[in-house]
Motif scaffolding. Structure first.
Motif, short mmCIF file in Angstrom:
data_model
loop_
_atom_site.label_atom_id
_atom_site.label_comp_id
_atom_site.label_asym_id
_atom_site.label_seq_id
_atom_site.Cartn_x
_atom_site.Cartn_y
_atom_site.Cartn_z
N VAL A 1 0.86 -1.18 0.00
CA VAL A 1 0.00 0.00 0.00
C VAL A 1 0.90 1.23 0.00
O VAL A 1 1.88 1.28 0.75
CB VAL A 1 -0.93 0.03 1.23
CG1 VAL A 1 -1.68 1.35 1.30
CG2 VAL A 1 -1.91 -1.14 1.19
N ARG B 1 -4.92 6.40 -1.76
CA ARG B 1 -4.37 5.17 -1.19
C ARG B 1 -4.40 4.07 -2.25
O ARG B 1 -5.48 3.59 -2.62
CB ARG B 1 -5.15 4.75 0.06
CG ARG B 1 -4.58 3.55 0.79
CD ARG B 1 -5.45 3.26 2.03
NE ARG B 1 -4.89 2.20 2.86
CZ ARG B 1 -5.14 0.89 2.67
NH1 ARG B 1 -5.94 0.51 1.67
NH2 ARG B 1 -4.60 -0.02 3.47
N TYR B 2 -3.24 3.68 -2.72
CA TYR B 2 -3.14 2.65 -3.76
C TYR B 2 -2.91 1.30 -3.09
O TYR B 2 -1.90 1.08 -2.41
CB TYR B 2 -1.98 2.97 -4.70
CG TYR B 2 -1.92 2.07 -5.92
CD1 TYR B 2 -2.43 2.49 -7.14
CD2 TYR B 2 -1.35 0.80 -5.86
CE1 TYR B 2 -2.38 1.67 -8.25
CE2 TYR B 2 -1.30 -0.02 -6.96
CZ TYR B 2 -1.82 0.42 -8.16
OH TYR B 2 -1.77 -0.40 -9.26
N ASP B 3 -3.84 0.37 -3.31
CA ASP B 3 -3.80 -0.95 -2.69
C ASP B 3 -3.49 -1.98 -3.77
O ASP B 3 -4.30 -2.21 -4.67
CB ASP B 3 -5.14 -1.24 -2.04
CG ASP B 3 -5.16 -2.55 -1.25
OD1 ASP B 3 -4.23 -3.36 -1.42
OD2 ASP B 3 -6.12 -2.75 -0.48
N THR B 4 -2.32 -2.61 -3.69
CA THR B 4 -1.90 -3.55 -4.74
C THR B 4 -2.65 -4.88 -4.68
O THR B 4 -2.48 -5.71 -5.58
CB THR B 4 -0.39 -3.82 -4.64
OG1 THR B 4 -0.09 -4.43 -3.37
CG2 THR B 4 0.40 -2.54 -4.78
N SER B 5 -3.49 -5.09 -3.66
CA SER B 5 -4.25 -6.34 -3.59
C SER B 5 -5.52 -6.29 -4.42
O SER B 5 -6.17 -7.33 -4.65
CB SER B 5 -4.61 -6.65 -2.13
OG SER B 5 -5.56 -5.72 -1.62
#
Length: 483
Positions: free
Chosen positions: A420, A449-453
Motif C-alpha cells: 500500500v 491510497r493505492y492498494d496492490t491487492s
C-alpha cells in the motif's frame, strides 16, 4: 381578393425575414465557432481545442462557479486544485482545459490534462511543469464524478446558479436568458446521462490521480461493445520524444502502431466527434510531439557511479529491452500465462490491461471513420506489454503499466515493493527516484491510497535486476537518471 393576396404576400415576406433573423441569431447563440490562435505550439498543446467542446463542452460561466456552489462534492478544499489540476500564473484555465466559443463559450479537456508532468523539490518549493510528461496528480475520474454529483444535487437549478454567475460576470439579458432557460437545464441532463453511462466504473477499483482507463469507455460508449468485467486501469504515459517510436508498438500494450492514429483516437476518446475533430490542429501537435525532448534530470548526478551503472545497464540485459537500439526496445513482450514463471521473453506483470482489449473492439474501431477523409486502421488485439524506451524515466513515476511501484529503487527490489502506498504527490525524491509515496497525513493535497491487492493493481512481475548486488542496483538507478 387582390388586396388580400398582396397582404398575405407582404406578411409572408415579413415572416420570412423574421425567420431568417431568428435563425441567424439562434445559430450565433448555439453553433457559431470562433477559432482561437495560440502564440506557440506549447500553448496550443496546453490550452487548445481537440474538438470536444461541441458535444461535451461545459458552458464556461457555469464551469467557473461549480466548485463554489458544490465544494462538498470535491475530494478536498481548494476548488479545482483539489483534483490535482495545475493552474499557471496568469492563465485563464488550468493546464489541460480549453475554452472555445461554439455559439457560447464552452470548456473542454485536451491531451495536456493527462500528459503534463509536474514536480517540486520540496512541499513548499516551486512547481515545475513539463509538457508531454505523465501527470502524477490529476484525477480524471474524480473530475467526471464531481460534475455528475453536481448534476444530481437538487441545487443544480437556475435559481441557485444564476446568482453565482452574476457575482463573477455581467451577462447580457440575452445570455442570462440562454443560461437560465437552456444551458443550465441541458447541462444537467447531459451530466446525468454521463453518470448513467459511466456506472460500470463503480464495480472496478478507482483510477486515482495519474491513472486512467482509456479504452473501456471507448469500448462501451463509442464502439457500442457490451459492458464486460475487464479492467483497463493504467498509468498516464509520457509522450515526449515520439520520433523514436515511429512505426513501433504504442500504448502500454501495443494495441496501436501509428502515432497519427494514436493522436486522433485520443481526441475521440476525450470527447471529439467524427465531425468536430480538428485535424489540422492535431497534426501540429503531432509534429511537435515527435520532436519535443525528454527533460533532463534537474538534480546532481554522481557521474562516476552513473558510468558504472551504464555498464550494468548493458551487462544485465536492460539495454536489450529499453536501449536505443535494443532487440526488444519498443516491441511487444508477451505476458506469462497464470503460473508460468517470468523469463527473458515473458513478463509476469498484472495482465488485466491486456485482457481488456479484444479483436472485435479493434475491428470496430478500425471501421469507425468509414466515409470520412481520415481513417483508423492500425488497432489490433494483443497479449503483451511494450518494452518502452526509458527517456526521461526519472519523471515517469510511479512505475509499471498500472503505476503499482512507486520508485525505481523499489522496481529493482520486488520483495520490498510496498503493498500500500499513496499516489498524487509531485514532490520528487532524487535518491529512490520517484515521487514521495509514504505521505499519509500530509495536508496540502488529498492523496490516493493505492492498494496492490485490488484487481488490476498488482505490483508483481518485471523482477529483472532483482539479483544484482546492492551496489550495482544503486549504480543502475544513478545511470537511469541520465536517460
Amino acid at each position: 381578393m387582390r388586396w388580400t393576396r398582396r397582404k398575405l404576400y407582404r406578411w409572408g415576406a415579413v415572416a420570412a425575414v423574421v425567420a431568417v433573423i431568428f435563425g441567424i441569431g439562434a445559430w450565433r447563440a448555439m453553433f457559431r465557432t470562433v477559432p482561437v490562435r495560440w502564440a506557440s505550439i506549447e500553448e496550443e498543446f496546453k490550452y487548445g481545442s481537440i474538438g470536444v467542446e461541441p458535444n461535451q463542452g461545459v458552458p464556461y460561466w457555469l464551469w467557473m462557479v461549480l466548485p463554489r456552489v458544490f465544494p462538498e462534492h470535491l475530494p478536498g478544499p481548494g476548488g479545482w486544485a483539489a483534483l490535482g489540476l495545475t493552474w499557471e500564473e496568469g492563465a485563464e484555465l488550468p493546464v489541460g482545459f480549453s475554452k472555445l466559443t461554439v455559439g457560447f463559450p464552452r470548456v473542454g479537456i485536451n491531451c495536456a490534462l493527462c500528459h503534463t508532468a509536474t514536480w517540486r523539490a520540496t512541499p513548499e518549493g516551486e512547481r515545475h511543469l513539463v509538457e508531454a510528461g505523465n501527470t502524477s496528480t490529476v484525477d480524471v475520474q474524480a473530475y467526471q464524478r464531481f460534475l455528475v454529483k453536481c448534476a444530481k444535487d437538487p441545487r443544480f437549478t437556475a435559481d441557485v446558479l444564476m446568482p453565482q454567475i452574476t457575482y463573477v460576470t455581467r451577462l447580457s439579458a440575452a445570455d442570462q436568458a440562454l443560461y437560465r432557460n437552456v444551458l443550465i437545464p441541458q447541462t444537467r441532463s447531459a451530466l446525468l446521462a454521463l453518470g448513467e453511462a459511466a456506472e460500470w466504473m463503480d464495480s472496478r477499483p478507482d483510477w486515482g490521480p495519474g491513472r486512467v482507463d482509456p479504452f473501456n469507455p471507448v469500448k462501451f460508449g463509442m464502439l457500442g461493445r457490451p459492458v464486460d468485467g475487464t479492467i483497463g486501469n493504467s498509468d498516464m504515459m509520457a509522450i515526449w520524444d515520439l520520433q523514436q517510436r515511429q512505426g513501433k508498438d504504442l500504448h502500454w500494450d501495443g494495441l496501436q502502431s501509428s502515432i497519427h492514429e494514436v493522436v486522433l483516437s485520443s481526441a475521440l476518446g476525450d470527447g471529439a466527434s467524427r465531425v468536430s475533430i480538428p485535424l489540422d490542429a492535431l497534426d501540429r501537435v503531432e509534429d511537435w510531439l515527435l520532436e519535443v525532448p525528454a527533460p533532463a534530470h534537474p538534480f546532481p548526478v554522481d557521474r562516476a557511479k552513473a558510468a558504472r551503472g551504464g555498464q550494468v545497464y548493458g551487462a544485465a540485459g536492460c539495454a536489450g529491452c529499453h536501449g536505443r537500439p535494443g532487440d526488444w526496445t519498443a516491441r511487444l513482450v508477451p505476458v506469462a500465462a497464470p503460473g508460468e514463471p517470468e523469463s527473458n521473453d515473458r513478463v509476469a506483470t498484472d495482465d488485466h490491461r491486456v485482457k481488456m482489449w479484444d479483436q472485435p473492439s479493434a475491428t470496430t474501431y478500425n471501421r469507425y471513420a468509414s466515409g470520412y477523409d481520415w481513417k483508423l486502421s492500425h488497432f489490433k488485439d494483443v497479449n503483451a506489454y511494450v518494452a518502452a524506451p526509458l527517456s526521461g524515466v526519472w519523471l515517469r513515476s510511479p512505475y509499471l503499466h498500472n503505476g503499482s511501484v512507486p520508485t525505481l529503487w523499489h522496481l529493482l527490489r520486488p520483495e520490498q515493493r510496498p503493498a500500500v502506498f499513496y499516489r498524487g504527490y509531485d514532490v520528487y525524491d532524487p535518491v529512490q527516484v520517484g515521487f514521495r509515496w509514504n505521505v499519509a497525513g500530509a495536508d496540502d493535497r488529498r492523496f490516493f491510497r493505492y492498494d496492490t491487492s485490488l484487481r488490476g493493481n498488482s505490483n508483481r512481475g518485471h523482477a529483472y535486476g532483482a539479483a544484482l548486488s546492492e551496489a550495482d542496483k544503486d549504480a543502475l538507478v544513478e545511470y537511469l537518471k541520465t536517460l
